[in-house]
Design an enzyme around this catalytic site. Structure first.
Site, PDB file in Angstrom:
ATOM      1  N   THR A  47     -64.533 -26.466 -53.173  1.00  0.00           N
ATOM      2  CA  THR A  47     -64.756 -25.022 -53.825  1.00  0.00           C
ATOM      3  C   THR A  47     -65.496 -24.197 -52.831  1.00  0.00           C
ATOM      4  O   THR A  47     -65.284 -23.064 -52.969  1.00  0.00           O
ATOM      5  CB  THR A  47     -65.359 -25.357 -55.093  1.00  0.00           C
ATOM      6  N   CYS A  48     -66.530 -24.757 -52.239  1.00  0.00           N
ATOM      7  CA  CYS A  48     -67.330 -23.645 -51.405  1.00  0.00           C
ATOM      8  C   CYS A  48     -66.658 -23.329 -50.533  1.00  0.00           C
ATOM      9  O   CYS A  48     -66.796 -22.038 -49.944  1.00  0.00           O
ATOM     10  CB  CYS A  48     -68.591 -24.628 -50.761  1.00  0.00           C
ATOM     11  N   SER A  49     -65.742 -23.927 -49.782  1.00  0.00           N
ATOM     12  CA  SER A  49     -64.805 -23.495 -48.506  1.00  0.00           C
ATOM     13  C   SER A  49     -63.682 -22.613 -49.016  1.00  0.00           C
ATOM     14  O   SER A  49     -63.114 -21.794 -48.318  1.00  0.00           O
ATOM     15  CB  SER A  49     -64.296 -24.589 -47.619  1.00  0.00           C
TER      16      SER A  49
END
Length: 157
Positions: A47-49
């Protein structure tokens, strides 16, 4: 947990810059500035990337057009990882800051234990900080990604 209206605790974060490792304090990062800071559980995680960092990259100009001096991404990773992650996503308008020992995250009360995932990590959140005071705080519920998104933060500026 820190709340809106509170002054950030005295902290230091690290950044790997072109001229080497830098340790940055509250004064360096937040004094006399309006800043958007968002924190992620881990660099290079799905999700972060795939969403969190890319959305802030895409909307960086619109965020800064609202009078924001800087956008910071913080993660409980080391400065080498944060630099590599920023470079992998062409995040030249986002300052990638490392909270290697989670001291900043813990001081905010936004840490969580992810023993099976990697130990102490940050809760996913975003905040607006004006001259070291939190003027907006958007903390995600576990396994959600709604209030700390770039679009949601932009709507609060």
């Amino acid at each position: 947990m820190i709340s809106q209206g509170q002054v950030l605790p005295a902290i230091s974060l690290t950044q790997l810059a072109e001229d080497g490792m830098q340790t940055l304090t509250n004064d360096d990062l937040f004094a006399a500035k309006k800043v958007v800071l968002f924190a992620v559980p881990g660099a290079f995680t799905p999700t972060c990337s795939n969403a969190h960092l890319p959305e802030f990259i895409t909307l960086a100009d619109k965020i800064k057009a609202k009078g924001v001096d800087a956008i910071y991404c913080v993660s409980v990773n080391d400065a080498f990882v944060m630099k590599a992650w920023g470079e992998a996503h062409n995040a030249e308008h986002i300052q990638m800051l490392a909270d290697g020992d989670a001291s900043f995250t813990k001081a905010l009360g936004l840490d969580k234990d992810t023993a099976g995932f990697g130990g102490v990590r940050s809760t996913r959140y975003a905040m607006i900080v004006e001259d070291q005071t939190v003027t907006g705080l958007f903390v995600e519920k576990d396994k959600e990604f709604v209030v700390s998104r770039a679009e949601a933060v932009l709507a609060q500026l």
